[in-house]
Design an enzyme around this catalytic site. Structure first.
Site, short mmCIF file in Angstrom:
data_model
loop_
_atom_site.label_atom_id
_atom_site.label_comp_id
_atom_site.label_asym_id
_atom_site.label_seq_id
_atom_site.Cartn_x
_atom_site.Cartn_y
_atom_site.Cartn_z
N HIS A 70 20.33 -16.03 -35.99
CA HIS A 70 21.77 -16.03 -36.29
C HIS A 70 22.57 -15.07 -35.40
O HIS A 70 23.61 -14.56 -35.81
CB HIS A 70 22.02 -15.73 -37.77
CG HIS A 70 21.57 -16.85 -38.67
ND1 HIS A 70 21.79 -16.83 -40.02
CD2 HIS A 70 20.93 -18.01 -38.41
CE1 HIS A 70 21.28 -17.94 -40.56
NE2 HIS A 70 20.76 -18.67 -39.59
N GLU A 73 25.35 -26.77 -42.17
CA GLU A 73 24.22 -26.22 -42.95
C GLU A 73 24.33 -24.71 -43.04
O GLU A 73 24.09 -24.12 -44.09
CB GLU A 73 22.90 -26.64 -42.30
CG GLU A 73 21.67 -26.35 -43.14
CD GLU A 73 21.04 -24.99 -42.90
OE1 GLU A 73 20.05 -24.68 -43.57
OE2 GLU A 73 21.54 -24.22 -42.03
N HIS A 81 19.71 -30.08 -39.47
CA HIS A 81 21.15 -29.87 -39.20
C HIS A 81 21.42 -29.72 -37.72
O HIS A 81 20.51 -29.38 -36.94
CB HIS A 81 21.71 -28.71 -40.02
CG HIS A 81 21.23 -27.33 -39.68
ND1 HIS A 81 21.95 -26.46 -38.90
CD2 HIS A 81 20.12 -26.64 -40.05
CE1 HIS A 81 21.31 -25.29 -38.83
NE2 HIS A 81 20.20 -25.38 -39.52
#
Ligand code: ZN
Length: 781
Positions: free
Chosen positions: A548, A420, A373
């Site tokens: 993240h 994604e 992705h």
């Protein structure tokens, strides 16, 4: 969104597997001394590749060596620098711009490229509040990751996506807080025994031990009204190592964003299950979507979690429940009372999938697909650009070789997926929209997501286990100069938990590859479309605490991960070799003895699980009768006895055992036919018409699906591999049977055994046909 917070399963082995394994080993040895092989074994490299005639194997090896010489660490660094310069989550200008930039690169390399757009539900934060309103000093959570002077992209606050969980339902709740450890089903059983109910409460759970989306799902099932998930330093912070920017680990205010959509139910756009999210697709209303959470949920840092946890009283959380904050952990409920507010903009946003083709010369209708992705939660250097980087270099390398005269037999499709992170959106919508043609044409899907330093991890379909082992023997590990395969083998020996496991690592011809659950873009290809899939990447040596967060950026990656991009080059070499070898093979390199060996192992595990469940129930009931629980509980810290259990009836595994035997027989037949074709000399594989055999081999993964799918989640159709309904990313093998046993649904388990037995039987039939056709096609030579 790689499975970073799931420990990789180390495959368990058994005495029975060892017997089967040495048989496979003997078979491999006998292959090596077949007449053809002896003629050309002067150099081990001259041994024909799986699925190749000797001549074509030599030519292929030459092209592969050229391919592996091309990827450049300078290019990988430059691509990463460009593609992480700004935050580029779905719906941002840079998401689109980077997709167009990657498409332009593919075009520049000579590939036939286009961008395919889908329109998906993509909520972004509008209001977020977490505050302690009672039971401690008034405290409002920052919900903000601070910029750092050293880290040049960390200050792009206007472009950064705030910390949140995508697909949390909107909500505004104020309630007492309860600490629920990891917030997985076992933790709630323990809370029950402690006499703590989460009904009407807000729970605070730490990350790890399940995929994050499981935590609000299980909390809601137990009656909680809100959920906070925080990164505890025990797993993800200073207990692990020096924190960023001094070290690689998560700093006090770092937050893990992520999706909490119920992806084990179905992946992709929550509004268009099973169909591509095109402009005119029929959509559910937002409030109808079953994959949006039932209660509001937000991620927080350990900096923000600390005052909330400190305001809890009640029972002390000891042992496994104790985290790394250096304070006493208590369970509550309360007196801490928390106000949690989550409100999102529920917009439809475009996602841009980049699709680039190299047409096949002689089998253009057989497609080998490679993807990663391109979207990130924020700047996303490790996740996903370290993997995307490799795809771009592979495409460049193949473009170069096309100019030098290389012509792949099959069509190669390079992809860069969008969306994604929030829910495997781009890849799932593509796999749904092109369902019919993918099922007709796709040979295999090769995925990566992130990359780092260390060992080559390969997971995937076991029909490709032998093939992936063969490829990893040709990849050089940059640090040790051993082959990636050898380094993996030595690591398996070092980390084996038993002498049996060590023996298997030493003796089995192939290293076992783990099965795929979910957590990246292979999901729809494998679980929904039935396309044999492989996921790969290097890792295991880097600390990682930026997952993240805004700190997953070029500065972090070039200071703490694959700083000189040599493992990026190794990934491009490994995945590029896989793609090329699949695209050029005379006979597709599927192989079934490893697959049937793996199935036998899974069945053995299922039997052990059923036996254990039965024995545990008997033992618990006996201890209840003996008064063990009431005698051993501390009246000042009482733990209630668990409820008595119904002792399960014995399951009937005979249909599965019979089907597995048939499967192993068919696998051996196919192997014999293949061995015979090789022994028949150089021309057999090269000149025979293998298109019918290849067509059957392509079908081999499709046969493992049922049209009805798994019980209660029909989108997941694969009967051998699925993400766990209560674990998330982590795989459940033979899921319908395994999950029924885990949930103590004995009747359903018996029914599922019949279903899976039929699936294996039809797989055996297909393998028998392939063996017969292969014999017929090659015996005339
Ligand atoms: Zn990712």
């Amino acid at each position: 969104m790689p499975a970073r917070n799931v420990e990789r399963n180390s495959p368990r082995i058994s005495a029975r597997n060892l017997v089967r394994t040495s048989a496979a080993f003997a078979l491999a040895t006998s292959l090596a001394i077949s007449p053809l092989a002896t003629r050309i074994t002067a150099n081990a490299d001259d041994q024909p590749l799986l699925g190749y005639s000797a001549d074509n194997s030599r030519t292929e090896r030459q092209w592969e060596e050229k391919l592996r010489a091309i990827p450049s660490t300078d290019n990988l660094r430059a691509y990463m620098q460009h593609l992480t310069a700004h935050p580029h989550n779905v719906g941002t200008p840079y998401d689109k711009e980077y997709a167009e930039w990657i498409a332009a690169k593919f075009k520049e390399f000579g590939l036939d490229t286009h961008i395919e757009q889908f329109d998906v539900l993509y909520p972004t934060p509008k209001e977020r509040v977490v505050e302690l309103v009672e039971g401690g000093p008034k405290f409002t959570a920052k919900l903000q990751e601070p910029a750092l002077a050293q880290d040049p992209t960390s200050n792009q606050q206007n472009e950064q996506l705030p910390t949140y969980h995508a697909y949390s339902i909107d909500g505004d709740v104020t309630a007492p807080l309860v600490y629920v450890n990891y917030g997985i089903p076992e933790d709630y059983e323990q809370l029950d025994r402690m006499g703590v109910s989460v009904k009407g409460k807000i729970v605070i759970a730490r990350y790890y031990h399940s995929w994050r989306g499981i935590k609000p799902k299980v909390a809601a099932e137990h009656g909680a009204v809100g959920c906070l998930i925080y990164s505890d330093p025990h797993e993800d912070g200073f207990v692990q190592g020096e924190t960023f920017p001094q070290g690689a680990w998560r700093p006090k205010d770092g937050v893990q964003r992520g999706s909490v959509a119920d992806m084990p139910f179905y992946a992709g756009d929550p509004l268009t299950p099973g169909v591509g999210a095109t402009k005119d697709a029929k959509r559910l209303k937002v409030e109808e979507s079953p994959t949006i959470t039932k209660i509001p949920v937000l991620p927080i840092s350990y900096g923000d979690a600390q005052p909330l946890l400190a305001a809890l009283t009640g029972r002390v959380a000891t042992g496994e429940w104790h985290g790394g904050l250096g304070q006493t952990y208590r369970i509550g409920p309360g007196p801490a009372k928390v106000h949690l507010k989550v409100k999102s903009n529920w917009d439809i946003k475009p996602v841009y999938d980049v699709i680039a083709k190299i047409p096949g010369s002689s089998a253009p209708d057989e497609w080998v697909i490679r993807g990663n992705h391109h979207d990130a939660w924020v700047n996303g250097a490790e996740d996903p650009i370290s993997g995307m980087d490799a795809v771009i270099e592979e495409a460049r390398a193949m473009g170069e070789l096309l100019k030098q005269g290389w012509k792949p037999k099959r069509t190669i499709i390079f992809t860069a997926w969008d969306g994604e992170e929030p829910g495997l959106l781009g890849s799932t919508e593509y796999a749904e929209e092109h369902y019919d043609e993918l099922r007709k044409h796709a040979v295999a899907y090769i995925n990566s997501d992130t990359n780092g330093r260390g060992y080559l991890f390969i997971e995937g379909s076991h029909t490709l286990e032998k093939f992936t082992n063969e490829v990893s023997k040709d990849i050089t590990d940059p640090e040790t100069k051993l082959s990636a395969w050898k380094r993996d083998q030595l690591r398996e020996i070092a980390t084996a938990h038993s002498s049996e496991a060590r023996q298997e690592a030493r003796q089995r011809a192939d290293l076992r590859i783990a099965a795929l659950g979910s957590g990246s873009d292979y999901t729809a290809f494998l679980q929904h479309d039935g396309i044999a899939s492989v996921n790969l990447g290097f890792g295991g040596e880097d600390g990682g605490g930026i997952y993240h967060s805004i700190y997953d950026d070029f500065y972090w990656y070039t200071h703490f991960s694959d700083t000189d991009f040599v493992y990026g080059r190794a990934l491009a070499q490994a995945a590029g070799t896989m793609v090329m070898r699949l695209a050029d093979a005379d006979l597709l390199p599927f192989e079934f003895t490893n697959f049937s060996d793996t199935i036998q192992m899974y069945i053995k595990e299922l039997k052990a699980l059923a036996t254990k469940s039965r024995e545990d129930a008997l033992e618990r009931n006996r201890e209840l009768e003996e008064g063990v629980y009431s005698a051993t509980t501390d009246p000042k810290q009482p733990l209630a006895a668990p409820p008595a259990e119904t002792v399960p009836t014995y399951l009937n595994f005979a249909p599965l055992d019979n089907a597995a035997d048939t499967l192993s027989h068919s696998a051996a037949e196919y192997h014999k036919a293949y061995e015979h074709a090789i022994a028949n000399g150089n021309t057999a594989l090269a000149s025979a018409s293998l298109s019918e055999v290849n067509a059957l081999l392509i079908e081999s993964e499709r046969k493992l699906l049922t049209a009805e799918g798994l019980p209660n989640r029909p989108w997941f159709k694969h009967q051998i591999y699925a993400p766990g309904f209560y674990t998330g990313y982590a795989v459940k093998t033979i899921p319908a049977v395994r999950e029924a046993i885990e949930l103590k649904q004995w009747k359903q388990a018996d029914e599922a055994i019949e279903v899976v037995a039929k699936v294996l039987q039809s797989e055996s039939d297909l393998i028998n046909s392939a063996a017969a056709k292969l014999s017929a096609a090659t015996s005339s030579h």
